[in-house]
Design a protein around this motif. Sequence first.
Motif, PDB file in Angstrom:
ATOM      1  N   LYS A  46     -27.271 -20.300  18.625  1.00  0.00           N
ATOM      2  CA  LYS A  46     -27.551 -19.219  17.845  1.00  0.00           C
ATOM      3  C   LYS A  46     -27.453 -17.958  18.663  1.00  0.00           C
ATOM      4  O   LYS A  46     -27.142 -17.821  19.765  1.00  0.00           O
ATOM      5  CB  LYS A  46     -28.965 -18.991  17.568  1.00  0.00           C
ATOM      6  N   HIS A  47     -27.284 -16.672  17.944  1.00  0.00           N
ATOM      7  CA  HIS A  47     -27.106 -15.443  18.624  1.00  0.00           C
ATOM      8  C   HIS A  47     -28.628 -14.948  18.902  1.00  0.00           C
ATOM      9  O   HIS A  47     -29.391 -15.046  18.143  1.00  0.00           O
ATOM     10  CB  HIS A  47     -26.611 -14.450  17.681  1.00  0.00           C
ATOM     11  N   ILE A  48     -28.647 -14.314  20.301  1.00  0.00           N
ATOM     12  CA  ILE A  48     -29.796 -13.603  20.634  1.00  0.00           C
ATOM     13  C   ILE A  48     -29.626 -12.258  20.635  1.00  0.00           C
ATOM     14  O   ILE A  48     -28.613 -11.626  21.261  1.00  0.00           O
ATOM     15  CB  ILE A  48     -30.208 -14.361  22.285  1.00  0.00           C
ATOM     16  N   ASP A  49     -30.469 -11.512  20.124  1.00  0.00           N
ATOM     17  CA  ASP A  49     -30.480 -10.130  20.120  1.00  0.00           C
ATOM     18  C   ASP A  49     -30.176  -9.431  21.349  1.00  0.00           C
ATOM     19  O   ASP A  49     -29.275  -8.459  21.695  1.00  0.00           O
ATOM     20  CB  ASP A  49     -31.459  -9.425  19.351  1.00  0.00           C
ATOM     21  N   ILE A  50     -31.191  -9.826  22.222  1.00  0.00           N
ATOM     22  CA  ILE A  50     -30.785  -9.271  23.690  1.00  0.00           C
ATOM     23  C   ILE A  50     -31.300 -10.225  24.765  1.00  0.00           C
ATOM     24  O   ILE A  50     -32.179 -11.102  24.492  1.00  0.00           O
ATOM     25  CB  ILE A  50     -32.092  -8.066  23.931  1.00  0.00           C
ATOM     26  N   PHE A  51     -30.414 -10.651  25.740  1.00  0.00           N
ATOM     27  CA  PHE A  51     -30.607 -11.645  26.493  1.00  0.00           C
ATOM     28  C   PHE A  51     -30.770 -10.926  28.111  1.00  0.00           C
ATOM     29  O   PHE A  51     -29.569 -10.117  28.448  1.00  0.00           O
ATOM     30  CB  PHE A  51     -29.495 -12.351  26.474  1.00  0.00           C
ATOM     31  N   ILE A  52     -31.818 -11.308  28.751  1.00  0.00           N
ATOM     32  CA  ILE A  52     -31.953 -10.738  30.328  1.00  0.00           C
ATOM     33  C   ILE A  52     -31.826 -11.748  30.987  1.00  0.00           C
ATOM     34  O   ILE A  52     -32.648 -12.678  31.230  1.00  0.00           O
ATOM     35  CB  ILE A  52     -33.223 -10.226  30.595  1.00  0.00           C
ATOM     36  N   PRO A  53     -30.525 -12.098  31.801  1.00  0.00           N
ATOM     37  CA  PRO A  53     -30.098 -13.457  32.358  1.00  0.00           C
ATOM     38  C   PRO A  53     -31.036 -13.407  33.698  1.00  0.00           C
ATOM     39  O   PRO A  53     -31.494 -14.586  34.082  1.00  0.00           O
ATOM     40  CB  PRO A  53     -28.664 -13.347  32.660  1.00  0.00           C
ATOM     41  N   SER A  54     -31.230 -12.415  34.248  1.00  0.00           N
ATOM     42  CA  SER A  54     -32.291 -12.541  35.509  1.00  0.00           C
ATOM     43  C   SER A  54     -33.400 -13.257  35.528  1.00  0.00           C
ATOM     44  O   SER A  54     -33.731 -13.941  36.531  1.00  0.00           O
ATOM     45  CB  SER A  54     -32.222 -11.197  36.170  1.00  0.00           C
ATOM     46  N   ILE A  55     -33.990 -13.282  34.317  1.00  0.00           N
ATOM     47  CA  ILE A  55     -35.267 -14.047  34.056  1.00  0.00           C
ATOM     48  C   ILE A  55     -35.408 -15.012  33.111  1.00  0.00           C
ATOM     49  O   ILE A  55     -36.383 -15.381  32.474  1.00  0.00           O
ATOM     50  CB  ILE A  55     -36.537 -13.007  33.904  1.00  0.00           C
ATOM     51  N   LYS A  56     -34.076 -15.287  32.502  1.00  0.00           N
ATOM     52  CA  LYS A  56     -33.849 -16.207  31.233  1.00  0.00           C
ATOM     53  C   LYS A  56     -34.826 -15.722  30.110  1.00  0.00           C
ATOM     54  O   LYS A  56     -35.641 -16.549  29.438  1.00  0.00           O
ATOM     55  CB  LYS A  56     -34.239 -17.811  31.914  1.00  0.00           C
ATOM     56  N   LEU A  57     -34.741 -14.516  29.891  1.00  0.00           N
ATOM     57  CA  LEU A  57     -35.673 -14.047  28.659  1.00  0.00           C
ATOM     58  C   LEU A  57     -34.887 -13.511  27.413  1.00  0.00           C
ATOM     59  O   LEU A  57     -33.771 -13.004  27.609  1.00  0.00           O
ATOM     60  CB  LEU A  57     -36.164 -12.693  29.288  1.00  0.00           C
ATOM     61  N   TYR A  58     -35.030 -14.263  26.433  1.00  0.00           N
ATOM     62  CA  TYR A  58     -34.473 -13.844  25.073  1.00  0.00           C
ATOM     63  C   TYR A  58     -35.481 -12.857  24.319  1.00  0.00           C
ATOM     64  O   TYR A  58     -36.530 -13.107  24.448  1.00  0.00           O
ATOM     65  CB  TYR A  58     -34.228 -15.134  24.150  1.00  0.00           C
ATOM     66  N   ILE A  59     -34.799 -11.576  24.017  1.00  0.00           N
ATOM     67  CA  ILE A  59     -35.646 -10.954  23.285  1.00  0.00           C
ATOM     68  C   ILE A  59     -34.968 -10.675  21.754  1.00  0.00           C
ATOM     69  O   ILE A  59     -33.758 -10.557  21.603  1.00  0.00           O
ATOM     70  CB  ILE A  59     -35.680  -9.377  23.464  1.00  0.00           C
ATOM     71  N   GLU A  60     -35.812 -10.887  20.759  1.00  0.00           N
ATOM     72  CA  GLU A  60     -35.645 -10.621  19.213  1.00  0.00           C
ATOM     73  C   GLU A  60     -36.074  -9.829  18.607  1.00  0.00           C
ATOM     74  O   GLU A  60     -37.395  -9.454  18.863  1.00  0.00           O
ATOM     75  CB  GLU A  60     -35.733 -12.233  18.457  1.00  0.00           C
ATOM     76  N   VAL A  61     -35.414  -8.830  18.173  1.00  0.00           N
ATOM     77  CA  VAL A  61     -35.808  -7.575  17.402  1.00  0.00           C
ATOM     78  C   VAL A  61     -35.817  -7.889  15.770  1.00  0.00           C
ATOM     79  O   VAL A  61     -34.578  -7.960  15.360  1.00  0.00           O
ATOM     80  CB  VAL A  61     -35.056  -6.397  17.811  1.00  0.00           C
ATOM     81  N   ASP A  62     -36.848  -7.892  15.375  1.00  0.00           N
ATOM     82  CA  ASP A  62     -36.730  -8.777  14.016  1.00  0.00           C
ATOM     83  C   ASP A  62     -37.363  -7.558  12.867  1.00  0.00           C
ATOM     84  O   ASP A  62     -38.106  -7.081  12.964  1.00  0.00           O
ATOM     85  CB  ASP A  62     -37.881  -9.849  14.055  1.00  0.00           C
ATOM     86  N   GLY A  63     -36.849  -8.002  11.747  1.00  0.00           N
ATOM     87  CA  GLY A  63     -37.372  -7.331  10.268  1.00  0.00           C
ATOM     88  C   GLY A  63     -38.483  -7.936   9.894  1.00  0.00           C
ATOM     89  O   GLY A  63     -38.824  -8.933  10.220  1.00  0.00           O
ATOM     90  N   MET A  64     -38.958  -7.337   8.888  1.00  0.00           N
ATOM     91  CA  MET A  64     -40.513  -7.592   8.221  1.00  0.00           C
ATOM     92  C   MET A  64     -40.172  -9.027   7.649  1.00  0.00           C
ATOM     93  O   MET A  64     -41.152  -9.861   7.995  1.00  0.00           O
ATOM     94  CB  MET A  64     -40.700  -6.709   7.082  1.00  0.00           C
TER      95      MET A  64
END
Length: 107
Positions: free
Chosen positions: A33-51
């Motif tokens: 899948k596509h991840i909105d934001i990925f911070i590789p240094s801490i293996k964090l996926y951030i999703e910015v979601d609609g309602m």
Amino acid sequence: MPKLESTKETLALVEALRVRGIHAETEHWDGHKHIDIFIPSIKLYIEVDGMRHDVSARQIAADFRRDHYSNRGQFYTKRFSNHAVVRHLNAIADAIAEIVDDSNDLK
């Protein structure tokens, strides 16, 4: 997979993170899948979601499956609503920066 267009909320959060010295990738493809934001240094996926991610049973179930797949790969997923990013951008970016700075909190 073609690269998707990021939302204005996603781009605002990425810029706020970059100002804080955090490397973040947008529309990262993890093989599933596509991840909105990925911070590789801490293996964090951030999703910015609609309602719809909060009110659609089908979308909530899909998000559970997506997050489960990510967790199996030992990636963390954090979801923010578009509304939260608009209203609390700096507080969210500060909190993420603090987590990145003290990444031992995730181990």
